[in-house]
Design a protein around this motif. Sequence first.
Motif, PDB file in Angstrom:
ATOM      1  N   PHE B  24      -4.204  23.616 -39.534  1.00 45.04           N
ATOM      2  CA  PHE B  24      -4.334  22.182 -39.293  1.00 45.04           C
ATOM      3  C   PHE B  24      -3.293  21.716 -38.278  1.00 45.04           C
ATOM      4  N   ALA B  25      -2.089  22.294 -38.325  1.00 46.06           N
ATOM      5  CA  ALA B  25      -1.044  21.907 -37.375  1.00 46.06           C
ATOM      6  C   ALA B  25      -1.455  22.278 -35.957  1.00 46.06           C
ATOM      7  N   VAL B  26      -2.028  23.463 -35.786  1.00 49.84           N
ATOM      8  CA  VAL B  26      -2.448  23.860 -34.433  1.00 49.84           C
ATOM      9  C   VAL B  26      -3.585  22.978 -33.950  1.00 49.84           C
ATOM     10  N   TYR B  27      -4.496  22.625 -34.888  1.00 48.67           N
ATOM     11  CA  TYR B  27      -5.581  21.700 -34.524  1.00 48.67           C
ATOM     12  C   TYR B  27      -5.010  20.362 -34.070  1.00 48.67           C
ATOM     13  N   ILE B  28      -4.027  19.839 -34.810  1.00 48.59           N
ATOM     14  CA  ILE B  28      -3.429  18.554 -34.447  1.00 48.59           C
ATOM     15  C   ILE B  28      -2.723  18.646 -33.103  1.00 48.59           C
ATOM     16  N   LEU B  29      -2.071  19.801 -32.863  1.00 52.08           N
ATOM     17  CA  LEU B  29      -1.335  19.970 -31.606  1.00 52.08           C
ATOM     18  C   LEU B  29      -2.287  19.891 -30.422  1.00 52.08           C
ATOM     19  N   PHE B  30      -3.422  20.604 -30.481  1.00 46.76           N
ATOM     20  CA  PHE B  30      -4.290  20.659 -29.307  1.00 46.76           C
ATOM     21  C   PHE B  30      -5.334  19.561 -29.299  1.00 46.76           C
ATOM     22  N   PHE B  31      -5.547  18.874 -30.431  1.00 48.12           N
ATOM     23  CA  PHE B  31      -6.480  17.761 -30.443  1.00 48.12           C
ATOM     24  C   PHE B  31      -5.737  16.439 -30.352  1.00 48.12           C
TER      25      PHE B  31
END
Lengths: 176, 149
Positions: B24-31
């Motif tokens: 979820f953190a990586v999703y938030i970073l790139f989204f």
Amino acid sequence: MTYSFELPLLALLMITAAGAILVKDLISAVFILGSYSFFLALVWAWLGAADLAFVEAVVGAGLATVFFLLTLFQTDPKDHTIRRTGPPLAALLGLPPLGLLLLYAANDLPAFGDPASPASMHISPIYLENSLQDTRTPNVVTSIIMDYRGFDTLIETAVIFTAGIACAALLRRTRT
Amino acid sequence: MIHPHDSLIVRTLGRLLIPLVQLFAVYILFFGQYSPGGGFVAGVMLGASLIFAILVFGPDAPSSALAKKVLHGDGLGLIIFAGVGGLCLIGGGQFLNYANLEVPGLEPSARRSLGIVLTQIGVAIDIGVTAVSIVFSLAFIGQEEDADV
């Protein structure tokens, strides 16, 4: 009216803030402070500041609680040294008029989301109109903090890096 | 000193939740360019997932090895952020003006979008590493550290 959601939230904020100050057991105070941050995140989300609500929930309710707890485990979970005395007379007499003055002044603040308020007239329209063409970033908040105000964010990152370095320099005894 | 948690529920939940939090953190970073979020929150969440591994499995468990390795990257995020600014200088513009990033075949607006992504990665690395570093500092006050920490 919209107050049906705001007033209970305000009451919860004041109760948790007062609880975090008044509770003797410091570990309980840390958890009450975490719940205060969570309610504050709800306030930000209610006002439409989703980015800020995200940060408040993750940092205030998550990370800061862990930091406080680790500090308490190394020191003392009971508050022995601070003697709680009552508020001085000057504070009792002076603070209520000050609060009334602030409430009186709050009448002159522009309404929430007022397009004619000074904050919405100066540079915000330029960002709102141009950020998508300029940076191809639909989230205006991200384009402002990372692009238009990139220098501020760079210095903030440096501040957090400095905090980590300072903690390591102060608290770690040996470093191999 | 942090000991491994002995509750089966906590350990199982930790094993389940830590990869989810990181994903979820990586999703938030790139989204973060399209929805609320961004480098700061993503960094805190990445750091928090590593801290969670330390708190649940103890600092010596294999699950916490990543958290110890991450400490060597202290300052890397700041270098990425400032380095992107320096690349803008090399491209002939102002510091942190991403339109001057010399990437062939991209319009200025796409270059600024790329600059935002790169600097967000820098911020996320910096915040995450700092969070883990502060936890290691706080958890081992006054103790002799292992050589590999």
